[in-house]
Scaffold this motif. Structure first.
Motif, PDB file in Angstrom:
ATOM      1  N   PHE A  53       0.859  -1.286   0.155  1.00  0.00           N
ATOM      2  CA  PHE A  53       0.077  -0.064   0.030  1.00  0.00           C
ATOM      3  C   PHE A  53       0.875   1.070   0.209  1.00  0.00           C
ATOM      4  O   PHE A  53       1.620   1.391   1.090  1.00  0.00           O
ATOM      5  CB  PHE A  53      -0.984  -0.118   0.966  1.00  0.00           C
ATOM      6  CG  PHE A  53      -1.838   0.889   1.123  1.00  0.00           C
ATOM      7  CD1 PHE A  53      -3.245   0.547   0.328  1.00  0.00           C
ATOM      8  CD2 PHE A  53      -1.915   2.181   1.666  1.00  0.00           C
ATOM      9  CE1 PHE A  53      -4.380   1.717   0.273  1.00  0.00           C
ATOM     10  CE2 PHE A  53      -3.062   3.259   1.608  1.00  0.00           C
ATOM     11  CZ  PHE A  53      -4.112   2.688   0.802  1.00  0.00           C
TER      12      PHE A  53
ATOM     13  N   ALA B 144      -6.078  -0.313   2.453  1.00  0.00           N
ATOM     14  CA  ALA B 144      -4.711  -1.416   2.752  1.00  0.00           C
ATOM     15  C   ALA B 144      -5.527  -2.782   3.087  1.00  0.00           C
ATOM     16  O   ALA B 144      -5.960  -2.778   3.875  1.00  0.00           O
ATOM     17  CB  ALA B 144      -3.689  -0.827   3.492  1.00  0.00           C
TER      18      ALA B 144
ATOM     19  N   ALA C  54      -1.179  -6.195   3.704  1.00  0.00           N
ATOM     20  CA  ALA C  54      -0.281  -5.208   2.817  1.00  0.00           C
ATOM     21  C   ALA C  54       0.865  -4.655   3.645  1.00  0.00           C
ATOM     22  O   ALA C  54       0.787  -4.214   4.941  1.00  0.00           O
ATOM     23  CB  ALA C  54      -1.076  -4.399   2.205  1.00  0.00           C
TER      24      ALA C  54
ATOM     25  N   THR D  11       2.793  -1.427   4.092  1.00  0.00           N
ATOM     26  CA  THR D  11       2.317   0.088   3.777  1.00  0.00           C
ATOM     27  C   THR D  11       3.754   0.966   3.839  1.00  0.00           C
ATOM     28  O   THR D  11       4.617   0.809   4.569  1.00  0.00           O
ATOM     29  CB  THR D  11       1.456   0.755   4.929  1.00  0.00           C
ATOM     30  OG1 THR D  11       0.295   0.064   4.841  1.00  0.00           O
ATOM     31  CG2 THR D  11       1.400   2.202   4.510  1.00  0.00           C
TER      32      THR D  11
END
Ligand code: DC
Length: 230
Positions: free
Chosen positions: A150, A199, A203, A205
């Motif tokens: 993300f 997200a 994921a 980030t």
């Protein structure tokens, strides 16, 4: 036996201006994998609607348009973006305009359009692998992706990046207007009821505020190697 499940997918989601497009092109080129620019599909539906005089509240007509898009993607040289041909016309440049981006964001909130484009997007998952760029790649389209990212950045920084891109192309733009547009689009993309921008729970980030594109690319490549996806 190698099944479709084994085809590696890197799903990259995030808001406009987070650097997704460029980073995905770099990753796909480095890995020699297929690239899905899912935003281009929503932009194409928005543009086709405008060309055919279809109102954005006519969901049945938008569904038909999305299901019958006459489109070809021709790979670009090096890191250049692919050429996109809609109904015989090269719309590559027009597709990236702010006007078509706004249309895309509206048609993307229509459930029938999303359902129609789902199959087309999944068809991009072919050997040796796929880098998928969008808003719901890790959450809806490829929930099985081995690596989900993300990418994000502050709205101000994303607007500044977009401002530079547009100025380089010779388009007249105002920075405060771009900040307002980006914030409005973020709101629409995150607040819609189908496949909102968020997200995936699994994921990674990455906040790219203050980072260069090469730095982001190297960070993600290191992760790809660490996960043994090569
Ligand atoms: O990434 P982009 O700016 O080309 O996307 C254009 C619009 O399409 C954006 O406002 C959100 C929408 N979109 C989406 O809803 N789902 C995707 N997978 C990709 C884009």
């Amino acid at each position: 036996m190698i099944t479709e499940e084994d085809i590696p997918v890197i799903a990259v989601d995030g808001p406009s201006g987070s650097g997704k497009g460029t980073v995905c092109r770099l990753l796909a080129r480095e890995l020699g994998w297929n690239l899905l620019d899912s935003g281009a599909m929503y932009r194409l539906v928005g543009l086709a609607a405008r060309n055919h005089g279809v109102r954005l509240d006519n969901h049945a007509a938008l569904d038909v348009l999305a299901g019958h898009l006459d489109v070809q993607f021709r790979p670009g040289e090096d890191t250049a973006e692919a050429r996109v041909i809609l109904e015989g016309e090269d719309v590559s440049q027009l597709l990236r305009s702010e006007e078509v981006g706004a249309l895309a964001s509206e048609v993307a909130a229509v459930p029938a359009v999303r359902a129609s484009l789902l199959r087309r997007q999944r068809a991009f998952k072919i050997r040796p692998g796929l880098v998928a760029d969008g808003r719901d790649m890790g959450t809806v389209v490829f929930p099985e992706a081995q690596f989900k990212v993300f990418l994000t950045a502050s709205a101000d920084e994303r607007a500044r990046r977009r401002y530079k891109q547009l100025k380089d192309k010779g388009e007249a733009v105002s920075l405060p207007r771009l900040v307002a547009d980006i914030e409005a689009r973020d709101r629409r993309d995150t607040e819609r009821s189908v496949a909102p921008l968020r997200a995936a729970p699994d994921a990674v980030t990455v906040d790219t505020t203050g980072m260069g594109i090469q730095e982001v690319f190297e960070l993600l490549m290191a992760e790809v190697k660490e996960r043994g996806m090569l």
